[in-house]
Scaffold this active site. Structure first.
Site: not given
Lengths: 281, 308, 496
Positions: B145, B208, B244
């Site tokens: 991430d 995300k 996400k």
């Protein structure tokens, strides 16, 4: 030298800025209070009404598209020209039997009335529009717009003040008018038409039909391209059936005070438009 | 649709374009979806799906091997007394903790995600960030991430923001790349929509919402906005990208409304851990208490779920 | 893998049923008229049934109003106008309206469920729109009751007297609230006629009016169909008329009111253009179009029934629209996840069915998502017609159902021309991110309400009403107050 032979005026219709005779070829006699023949005026037919509505419809978007400031100036210019023709208006009123002093007073009041309405052109929105505090993130406002083409039955009394008091609130916001007159207001209406023709009012904004209001109004009330009919000056005896025909295109029927003045009388010929827009980023 | 900004996907093909976003209508639509009433069998399914999609996260400077081991145990078996409760999708940790996590979840199917690339600000030299990613991958992370370079993005240097993601993707190798937009910093839904397209065009496997380090993170309208961007990208390129949500998701109800938003925007097929994740820590226990309520008909309390 | 063999349950958007409970409503076997503060039997003894359009179950027998019933109601309204209500200071009148608003808030669930049962609309709409808006309308106009002298500068206003009000079946309580609140705030008394297919919430409102001790006769409710309405419109004791409903009936009422010189407000049909430009926020535009035509099954006078989409994005936009329409959930209106409920009546279903058949026979392309229509009740799937031309019947006549027509345009001028090419002029929608284009369009569109980058928003402070054959007069805001007042003779007036 021989004495000057008076040149009589021909009283014609006023449609789309021009002065045609009635397509029907009909005329009617206008007499003074003393019974003297004053004029052979054109007697408008339903087809003249049709042409006048066409002229009014064609002029309407352009007139409404002018800035409010400009419409106010154009109307004020009409008052200037009227002022220069005070004596003519006065003699027209006197011919109907009005005393000299009363005629002068009515002319003065009529010019003042017109000036008063001219000033409303760019103030209507303040008085008749709103900004609306709705729930939620939306900017919401309501403003007046002209309803479109209005047929005005001019009042017989007072002949000039009534005529102007009914026309001014119609056109000041951007409507165009077809004015049906007859009887005592005929000469005033034709004289007004000459004023309009020599001022800055675009052709078709005001159209003047002389003749029998009672003959023309049923056609106006039934006309599907007329938005509103002012029956303030309608003759007695207009058939219910004729008035009911106004519902066929949901016309706005107005009945008001023949010589009154109010911004709410302008409002009688307005549509209110409300616009919503979100407030976001 | 409208070509306000076009990006050329690094994977090839023609340019993709974004559309403007009306904030008020977007929020109204999200609010309407949040009135969906999820009851009985749907609620149980929503709670199970939520668990399966959780990236159970600890991103603290005080994290230790012991803390991570505890988190991993919770991730594998969220409710020790109830074997019907599935494992979460992944644990999400700092690079220094990756090896501990890898050891703890080995063989369980739970993945290890690592933040990297100078998380959470990303304000280090490009080479340092790439090295950070490579390091985390080397330690065994399955998923990486990273943050979008908001500095470059906000300055209008979209090319740089794009290219850095391309470089990050290369550094990931076979690890999946999630690109955090940090939506709360971008200032508008329009910018988020554009950043979403940029990240996908640069090769993100997931986009995300947030690092979880700032407020205004994974709101429902924001997730709706990004879901719509993902749908646009799939329409234009055929490439399927995951979503996400992370940051601020604490209750089961918030979570199932995210499922509703994604499901009604992208389809029910998006509602699995391959394409949808919820980054969270305290969410899991609220979900477990809701499941206990369904099982027993009584409201549960925090003493009846494990802290980690 | 997970340490269990039990496969976890998978969530999808085929949600389990989530019905709202009907335990909160108590429907009587039969209802009389509400006249002079009491429920009274119809003079003729005649009744008609009201049914739940989603199930076709009989809900109650409703009094069928005769001319005699209307006369009793007008007499009661007259007495109340000349009696307590006419004498009451505005500040006191206002407090009754505030009380009504509060009662509607407090009993909103009961009203919402009843509205959905009687009319077929989704509970989310009756709960989230009809009820809050009804209460808000009373709350807003309550505050006007003691401020009338500030509403219209330089005018001295007075109520008309007895107002006759006829409301439609698409928003039964909300339309009653839109009519009652300004009428009462202005000091009129009222005879209200609800629509014959949806009388129950108006009758429950009568219950509220009793509870708050509204003086008898201030509001009277006479139920019935067209004949009852005709009796009300023709009654010589009526001083003011207001009607919301079809343009045909509105014209019939105008014929009567204009010859009798009774002030009239008409809120009639529409065929609104919903205009989407290439530079719009496309996803929100899709949502706006869907809300504009499918909410309340398209039984909305201001429904955005004509989509005009810029040709450059038409194919993509229609594709998105179809996809979105396919996610609409049609079914039990009481289910909290239902998006599209039941058609209000068998008659209306027949009209929609006929219109759609006409659309097909005239050559438009029909799209309907695959939906299972329930066996009982009146249902019609969300429908999109593409390949529609301006001359097609479905693009010209009001359908009043969940049927959208799609046409394209190339320039803003063309969009305006097509949008305005209708006898109607109630509302219009515009989607573009370009501010100056919004204002240009808003000025050009001949419609009383223009929603830009939104659609179907309502508010008691916001005037609502049409141009042309969509009616005249406004409801809502300051402009919605004036139709219920007349200028007191002898009042001051400005002007040269």
């Amino acid at each position: 030298m021989a004495e000057h032979m008076p040149v009589d005026k021909t009283f014609k219709l006023f449609i789309g800025g021009a002065f045609p005779r009635s397509e029907s070829g009909r005329t009617f006699q206008v007499h003074s209070a003393d019974g003297d023949l004053l004029a052979n005026a054109a007697k408008a037919s339903r087809k003249d009404l049709r042409e006048a509505v066409k002229a009014a419809r064609s002029a309407q978007p352009g007139w409404a598209g002018r800035t409010a400031y400009n419409r106010g100036q154009v109307l004020y210019r009409v008052a200037e020209v009227m002022e220069s023709r005070r004596s003519e208006f006065t003699s027209v009123l006197r011919a109907t039997g009005m005393a000299a002093r009363a005629a002068r007073t009515e002319v003065d009041r009529s010019i003042d009335r017109w000036v008063w309405y001219a000033g409303w052109a760019d103030k209507l929105h303040h008085v008749l529009g709103t900004v609306n505090p709705v729930v939620g993130p939306y900017f919401n406002f309501t403003f007046p717009e002209p309803t479109g083409v209005v047929v005005v039955a001019a009042p017989d009394d007072p002949p000039l003040l009534g005529l102007l008091s009914r026309i001014a609130p119609v056109i000041v916001s951007g409507n165009t008018a077809v004015v049906a007159t007859g009887g005592p207001s005929t000469l005033a209406a034709v004289t007004l038409a000459e004023v309009l023709a020599t001022s800055d009012v675009p052709g078709g904004v005001v159209n003047v039909l002389t003749g029998e209001k009672g003959e023309l109004l049923p056609w106006a009330l039934g006309h599907m391209d007329v938005n509103s009919v002012d029956l303030t000056g309608a003759p007695d005896g207009l058939e219910n059936e004729a008035v009911a025909a106004a519902a066929d295109n949901v016309k706005r029927i107005v009945r008001s005070d023949p010589a009154g003045a109010s911004p709410y009388m302008i409002g009688d010929f307005l549509e209110m438009k409300t616009v919503w827009h979100p407030i976001g980023r | 649709m409208t070509t306000s900004t076009a990006f050329v996907p690094s994977t090839g093909g023609g340019p993709v374009s974004t559309t403007p976003v009306d904030a008020v209508s977007l929020e109204a639509r999200a609010a309407a979806l949040c009135t969906r009433s999820i009851k009985t069998t749907s609620k149980r399914a929503a709670l199970h799906t939520t668990i399966r999609c959780i990236d159970l996260t600890t991103l603290e400077g005080t994290d230790t091997a012991g803390k991570v081991a505890s988190l991993c145990q919770k991730a594998i078996r969220p409710s020790p007394g109830d074997p019907t409760i599935p494992s979460v999708a992944a644990v999400c940790v700092y690079p220094e903790m990756v090896e501990h996590a890898v050891a703890a979840v080995a063989g369980t199917g739970v993945a290890v995600a690592s933040v990297a690339g100078a998380f959470p600000a990303g304000m280090s030299a490009p080479a340092v960030r790439v090295a950070d990613i490579a390091d985390a991958v080397g330690r065994g992370a399955d998923e990486i991430d990273i943050v979008l370079n908001r500095s470059a993005f906000m300055a209008g240097d979209l090319g740089r923001a794009h290219d850095e993601i391309v470089a990050a993707k290369e550094a990931c190798g076979s690890a999946h790349l999630k690109v955090i937009l940090e939506t709360g910093e971008l200032g508008s839904y329009d910018q988020v929509r554009r950043a979403s397209m940029l990240a996908m065009a640069a090769g993100a496997d997931f986009i995300k919402t947030s690092t979880g380090k700032i407020p205004r993170a994974a709101t429902h309208p924001m997730v709706l906005n990004m879901a719509e961007a993902i749908r646009d990208y799939a329409d234009q390129t055929g490439v399927v990208v995951g979503l996400k949500g992370a940051g601020g998701i604490r209750t089961a109800k918030q979570a199932w409304h995210h499922l509703v938003i994604v499901g009604e925007t992208l389809g029910s097929e998006w509602l699995n851990p391959e394409l949808f994740r919820l980054g969270a820590s305290s969410l899991l226990n609220d979900v477990l208490m809701q499941i206990q309520k369904l099982d027993t008909g009584r409201y549960s309390g925090p003493d009846y779920v494990t802290v980690d | 893998m997970a340490p269990t063999d039990n496969p976890p349950e998978t969530f999808g958007i085929d949600y389990a049923p989530a019905p709202e409970s009907t335990a909160v409503v108590d429907i009587a076997d039969s209802y009389g008229h509400f006249i002079n503060g009491d429920f009274v039997e119809p003079s003729s003894g005649a009744t008609f049934p009201t049914v739940n359009p989603a199930t076709e179950t009989h809900l109650a027998d409703i009094a069928d109003g005769s001319a005699e019933d209307v006369d009793r109601a007008v007499t009661a309204a007259r007495a109340a106008f000349e009696g307590p209500w006419g004498q009451m200071p505005g500040s006191e009148r206002g407090k009754y309206l505030f009380r009504i608003a509060r009662q509607l808030q407090e009993r909103s669930r009961e009203f919402a469920v009843l509205e959905t049962m009687d009319g077929g609309k989704p509970i989310t709409e009756s709960r989230d729109l009809d009820l809050p808006m009804s209460a808000a309308w009373f709350f807003y106009y309550a505050g006007w009751a003691d401020k009338l002298e500030y509403a219209f500068p330089n005018r001295t206003m007075a109520p008309h007297g007895v107002a006759g009000q006829i409301v439609p079946w698409n928003f039964p309580l909300m339309m009653a609230a839109w009519k009652l609140a300004p009428a009462l705030a202005a000091g009129n008394t009222v005879v209200l006629k609800p629509a014959e297919t949806t009388p129950l919430t108006a009758l429950l409102l009568a219950d509220v009016l009793q509870d708050i001790d509204l003086p008898p006769g201030v509001v009277n409710i006479v139920t019935g169909a067209g004949a009852t309405g005709a009796a009300l419109v023709s009654h010589p004791g009526i001083d003011k008329l207001a009607f919301t409903g079809s343009t045909d009936v509105g014209k019939a009422i105008q014929r009567i009111a204009s010859t009798r010189r009774i002030p009239l407000t008409l809120e009639l049909g529409g065929k609104a253009a919903h205009i989407v430009f290439e530079d719009s926020a496309v996803d929100q535009a899709v949502e706006g179009v869907v809300t504009g035509i499918y909410s309340n099954q398209g039984h909305v006078c201001c429904a955005g029934s004509r989509l005009l989409v810029e040709e450059s994005i038409a194919d993509q936009f229609v594709e998105r629209l179809r996809r979105r329409v396919s996610t609409l959930r049609l079914g039990d209106p009481l289910d909290k996840n239902t998006d599209v409920g039941a058609i209000n009546s068998a008659d209306q279903l027949q009209r929609i069915t006929d219109m759609v058949a006409t659309g097909v026979s005239e050559g438009a392309d029909l799209f309907q998502p695959e939906v299972d229509l329930p066996d009982k009740g009146y249902w019609f799937p969300p429908t999109v017609f593409t390949g529609v031309q301006q001359s097609h019947t479905v693009a010209r006549e009001e359908i009043f159902g969940p049927v959208l027509t799609v046409q394209t345009f190339r320039t803003a001028e063309e969009a305006v021309e097509k949008a305005n090419n209708t006898p109607y002029g109630l509302s219009a929608g515009i989607w573009t991110e370009k501010g100056s284009k919004i204002l240009w369009m808003a000025e050009k569109l001949r419609a009383g309400v223009v929603w830009a980058n939104t659609y179907n928003r309502f508010d008691p402070a916001s005037p609502f009403g049409g141009y042309k054959e969509s009616g005249f007069g406004r409801e809502g805001g300051l402009h919605g107050l004036s139709p219920y007042l007349r200028e007191r003779t002898g009042g001051t007036r400005g002007g040269a």
